[in-house]
Design a protein around this motif. Structure first.
Motif: not given
Length: 95
Positions: A32, A2, A59-60
């Motif tokens: 996201g 994350p 998330p990333t």
């Protein structure tokens, strides 16, 4: 892993910045992201004080950067550019 999108903002035009905020939220969610802090209480310990602090979790790191570069977010950002002084960083987390 994350990543956190951390913005420190001084708003100089509330009306225009409101248009930014209305468009930015859906752009962030579409990639996201979700807000974990937005305009809440804070304590400035070092550096430049900015009255508005925003943290969104993605998330990333790549998803956060894709959001920033997306047409939808850039459309929102057009409203913030002359309505605020901003610092924005994306930081990958270890969790």
């Amino acid at each position: 892993m994350p990543a956190l999108w951390i913005a420190h903002v001084t708003v100089t035009d509330e009306e225009a910045y409101g248009r930014y905020a209305k468009l930015a939220g859906p752009a962030i969610e579409a990639h996201g992201g979700h807000f974990i802090a937005r305009g809440a209480r804070y304590v400035q310990l070092e550096g430049n004080d900015r009255a508005r602090n925003v943290v969104a979790k993605f998330p990333t790191l790549e998803a956060a950067e894709e959001c920033y570069r997306s047409d939808a977010y850039q459309e929102a950002l057009d409203h913030a550019r002359n309505a605020s002084d901003r610092d924005l960083v994306i930081v990958e987390t270890s969790e």
